[in-house]
Design a protein around this motif. Structure first.
Motif, PDB file in Angstrom:
ATOM      1  N   PHE A 130       0.942  -1.129   0.061  1.00  0.00           N
ATOM      2  CA  PHE A 130       0.026  -0.004   0.000  1.00  0.00           C
ATOM      3  C   PHE A 130       1.058   1.036  -0.201  1.00  0.00           C
ATOM      4  N   VAL A 131       0.333   2.366  -0.106  1.00  0.00           N
ATOM      5  CA  VAL A 131       1.073   3.704  -0.209  1.00  0.00           C
ATOM      6  C   VAL A 131       0.438   4.366   1.122  1.00  0.00           C
ATOM      7  N   LEU A 132       1.364   4.806   1.929  1.00  0.00           N
ATOM      8  CA  LEU A 132       1.071   5.597   3.013  1.00  0.00           C
ATOM      9  C   LEU A 132       1.156   6.979   2.613  1.00  0.00           C
ATOM     10  N   PHE A 133       0.146   7.833   2.781  1.00  0.00           N
ATOM     11  CA  PHE A 133       0.020   9.248   2.428  1.00  0.00           C
ATOM     12  C   PHE A 133      -0.352   9.963   3.410  1.00  0.00           C
ATOM     13  N   PHE A 134       0.842  10.862   3.792  1.00  0.00           N
ATOM     14  CA  PHE A 134       0.451  11.889   4.828  1.00  0.00           C
ATOM     15  C   PHE A 134       0.202  13.249   4.150  1.00  0.00           C
ATOM     16  N   ASP A 135      -1.238  13.379   4.537  1.00  0.00           N
ATOM     17  CA  ASP A 135      -2.135  14.341   3.879  1.00  0.00           C
ATOM     18  C   ASP A 135      -1.999  15.597   4.726  1.00  0.00           C
ATOM     19  N   CYS A 136      -1.459  16.653   4.295  1.00  0.00           N
ATOM     20  CA  CYS A 136      -1.457  17.971   5.078  1.00  0.00           C
ATOM     21  C   CYS A 136      -1.493  19.366   4.244  1.00  0.00           C
ATOM     22  N   SER A 137      -2.257  20.360   4.764  1.00  0.00           N
ATOM     23  CA  SER A 137      -2.371  21.291   3.897  1.00  0.00           C
ATOM     24  C   SER A 137      -1.329  22.266   3.872  1.00  0.00           C
ATOM     25  N   GLU A 138      -1.455  23.043   2.669  1.00  0.00           N
ATOM     26  CA  GLU A 138      -0.154  23.709   2.424  1.00  0.00           C
ATOM     27  C   GLU A 138       0.100  24.720   3.613  1.00  0.00           C
ATOM     28  N   GLU A 139      -0.898  25.448   4.461  1.00  0.00           N
ATOM     29  CA  GLU A 139      -0.826  26.285   5.190  1.00  0.00           C
ATOM     30  C   GLU A 139      -0.028  25.634   6.599  1.00  0.00           C
ATOM     31  N   GLU A 140      -0.621  24.342   6.966  1.00  0.00           N
ATOM     32  CA  GLU A 140       0.092  23.619   7.828  1.00  0.00           C
ATOM     33  C   GLU A 140       1.606  23.451   7.834  1.00  0.00           C
ATOM     34  N   MET A 141       1.856  23.020   6.398  1.00  0.00           N
ATOM     35  CA  MET A 141       3.200  22.694   6.093  1.00  0.00           C
ATOM     36  C   MET A 141       4.129  23.899   6.290  1.00  0.00           C
ATOM     37  N   GLU A 142       3.428  24.998   5.627  1.00  0.00           N
ATOM     38  CA  GLU A 142       4.354  26.424   5.687  1.00  0.00           C
ATOM     39  C   GLU A 142       4.742  26.680   7.190  1.00  0.00           C
ATOM     40  N   ARG A 143       3.398  26.430   8.051  1.00  0.00           N
ATOM     41  CA  ARG A 143       3.606  26.929   9.544  1.00  0.00           C
ATOM     42  C   ARG A 143       4.903  26.090  10.088  1.00  0.00           C
ATOM     43  N   ARG A 144       4.984  24.530   9.682  1.00  0.00           N
ATOM     44  CA  ARG A 144       5.846  23.786  10.554  1.00  0.00           C
ATOM     45  C   ARG A 144       7.111  24.245   9.930  1.00  0.00           C
ATOM     46  N   LEU A 145       7.189  24.194   8.592  1.00  0.00           N
ATOM     47  CA  LEU A 145       8.671  24.437   8.007  1.00  0.00           C
ATOM     48  C   LEU A 145       9.334  26.051   8.315  1.00  0.00           C
ATOM     49  N   LEU A 146       8.471  27.114   8.435  1.00  0.00           N
ATOM     50  CA  LEU A 146       8.983  28.165   8.921  1.00  0.00           C
ATOM     51  C   LEU A 146       9.344  28.050  10.519  1.00  0.00           C
ATOM     52  N   GLY A 147       8.446  27.497  11.184  1.00  0.00           N
ATOM     53  CA  GLY A 147       8.859  27.128  12.584  1.00  0.00           C
ATOM     54  C   GLY A 147      10.440  26.540  12.696  1.00  0.00           C
ATOM     55  N   ARG A 148      10.512  25.697  11.754  1.00  0.00           N
ATOM     56  CA  ARG A 148      11.821  24.893  11.597  1.00  0.00           C
ATOM     57  C   ARG A 148      13.327  25.642  11.454  1.00  0.00           C
ATOM     58  N   ILE A 187      -3.562   9.521   5.555  1.00  0.00           N
ATOM     59  CA  ILE A 187      -3.422  10.068   7.156  1.00  0.00           C
ATOM     60  C   ILE A 187      -3.561  11.306   7.193  1.00  0.00           C
ATOM     61  N   ASP A 188      -4.263  12.066   8.102  1.00  0.00           N
ATOM     62  CA  ASP A 188      -4.408  13.189   8.360  1.00  0.00           C
ATOM     63  C   ASP A 188      -3.350  13.757   9.180  1.00  0.00           C
ATOM     64  N   ALA A 189      -2.168  14.392   8.394  1.00  0.00           N
ATOM     65  CA  ALA A 189      -0.927  14.709   9.111  1.00  0.00           C
ATOM     66  C   ALA A 189      -1.014  16.091   9.980  1.00  0.00           C
ATOM     67  N   ALA A 190      -1.890  16.702   9.660  1.00  0.00           N
ATOM     68  CA  ALA A 190      -2.280  18.084  10.520  1.00  0.00           C
ATOM     69  C   ALA A 190      -2.238  17.751  11.935  1.00  0.00           C
ATOM     70  N   LYS A 191      -2.810  16.474  12.511  1.00  0.00           N
ATOM     71  CA  LYS A 191      -2.956  16.356  13.776  1.00  0.00           C
ATOM     72  C   LYS A 191      -1.649  16.416  14.686  1.00  0.00           C
ATOM     73  N   PRO A 192      -1.334  16.550  15.914  1.00  0.00           N
ATOM     74  CA  PRO A 192      -0.275  16.193  16.619  1.00  0.00           C
ATOM     75  C   PRO A 192       0.146  14.859  16.553  1.00  0.00           C
ATOM     76  N   ILE A 193       1.567  14.926  16.777  1.00  0.00           N
ATOM     77  CA  ILE A 193       2.337  13.624  16.180  1.00  0.00           C
ATOM     78  C   ILE A 193       1.994  12.577  16.910  1.00  0.00           C
ATOM     79  N   PRO A 194       1.553  12.315  18.272  1.00  0.00           N
ATOM     80  CA  PRO A 194       1.036  11.189  19.001  1.00  0.00           C
ATOM     81  C   PRO A 194      -0.299  10.828  18.253  1.00  0.00           C
ATOM     82  N   GLU A 195      -1.176  11.659  17.959  1.00  0.00           N
ATOM     83  CA  GLU A 195      -2.432  11.386  17.262  1.00  0.00           C
ATOM     84  C   GLU A 195      -2.009  10.578  15.948  1.00  0.00           C
TER      85      GLU A 195
END
Length: 212
Positions: A130-148, A187-195
């Motif tokens: 199967f393919v494991l697809f981490f689905d995450c909005s552009e806004e959320e990815m931007e927020r995370r990457l800029l935080g990094r 997978i809804d990747a916008a959720k917190p890591i443990p979830e």
């Protein structure tokens, strides 16, 4: 004596055999845009479910470092801004799987596009479980990457947007292809890591190491 030798040779034609280097392998493609958190989750899957994590980018970098003829060719192509041919990356992935003692693999960041995907199945005769697809909005990815990275924000936003656009344009056809075969686990990747890991665990439960 019903030895393996008695098995009909015809079976080799069928892609679903997934035989490589004399062993039956389970392959999971891991796809997700920049900042989707797939690296963290891959580490969790390795730890809890006994998979081997293969990153196409890491294998290419290791090959360049090795100074082999193949490595030099790859390095020159990258320097000239050319795309490394699918076959080169696939051969590295194939070798890594054959050399490994393991038979369960997470292939991360590959196939990047439809051509990669078709070539992988043609060359290795392996179809992913199967393919494991981490689905995450552009806004959320931007927020995370800029935080990094606290660099020049304007540059970073532009770069992130470009990377995201490339991911969407090239990877989505791959996801659609496997979706038509009911092979995408989204997978809804916008959720917190443990979830997110709880969702991952549910998907990988059938692959859990057998308790002794």
């Amino acid at each position: 004596m019903g030895s393996v030798m008695d098995a009909p040779a015809v079976v080799a034609e069928e892609v679903t055999e997934n035989m490589l280097g004399g062993k039956k392998v389970t392959v999971v493609f891991v796809l997700g845009g920049p900042g989707s958190g797939k690296g963290t989750q891959c580490a969790n899957i390795v730890e809890h479910f006994g998979f081997t994590h293969l990153s196409a980018g890491d294998l290419l970098r290791a090959e360049i470092k090795s100074g082999s003829e193949n490595g030099t060719m790859i390095e020159n192509m990258i320097k000239e801004g050319k795309i490394v041919p699918s076959e080169v990356t696939i051969k590295l992935l194939q070798e890594a799987m054959i050399k490994s003692e393991n038979d369960k693999f997470l292939i991360d960041g590959f196939p990047r596009n439809e051509e990669n995907r078709a070539a992988f199945e043609n060359v290795t005769k392996i179809s992913p479980a199967f393919v494991l697809f981490f689905d995450c909005s552009e806004e959320e990815m931007e927020r995370r990457l800029l935080g990094r990275n606290q660099g020049r924000v304007d540059d970073n936003i532009e770069t992130i947007k470009k990377r995201f656009k490339t991911f969407v344009e090239s990877s989505l056809p791959v996801i659609e292809h496997y979706n038509s075969k009911d092979k995408v686990k989204k997978i809804d990747a916008a959720k917190p890591i443990p979830e997110v890991f709880e969702d991952v665990k549910a998907i990988f439960a059938p692959y859990a190491p057998k308790a002794e």
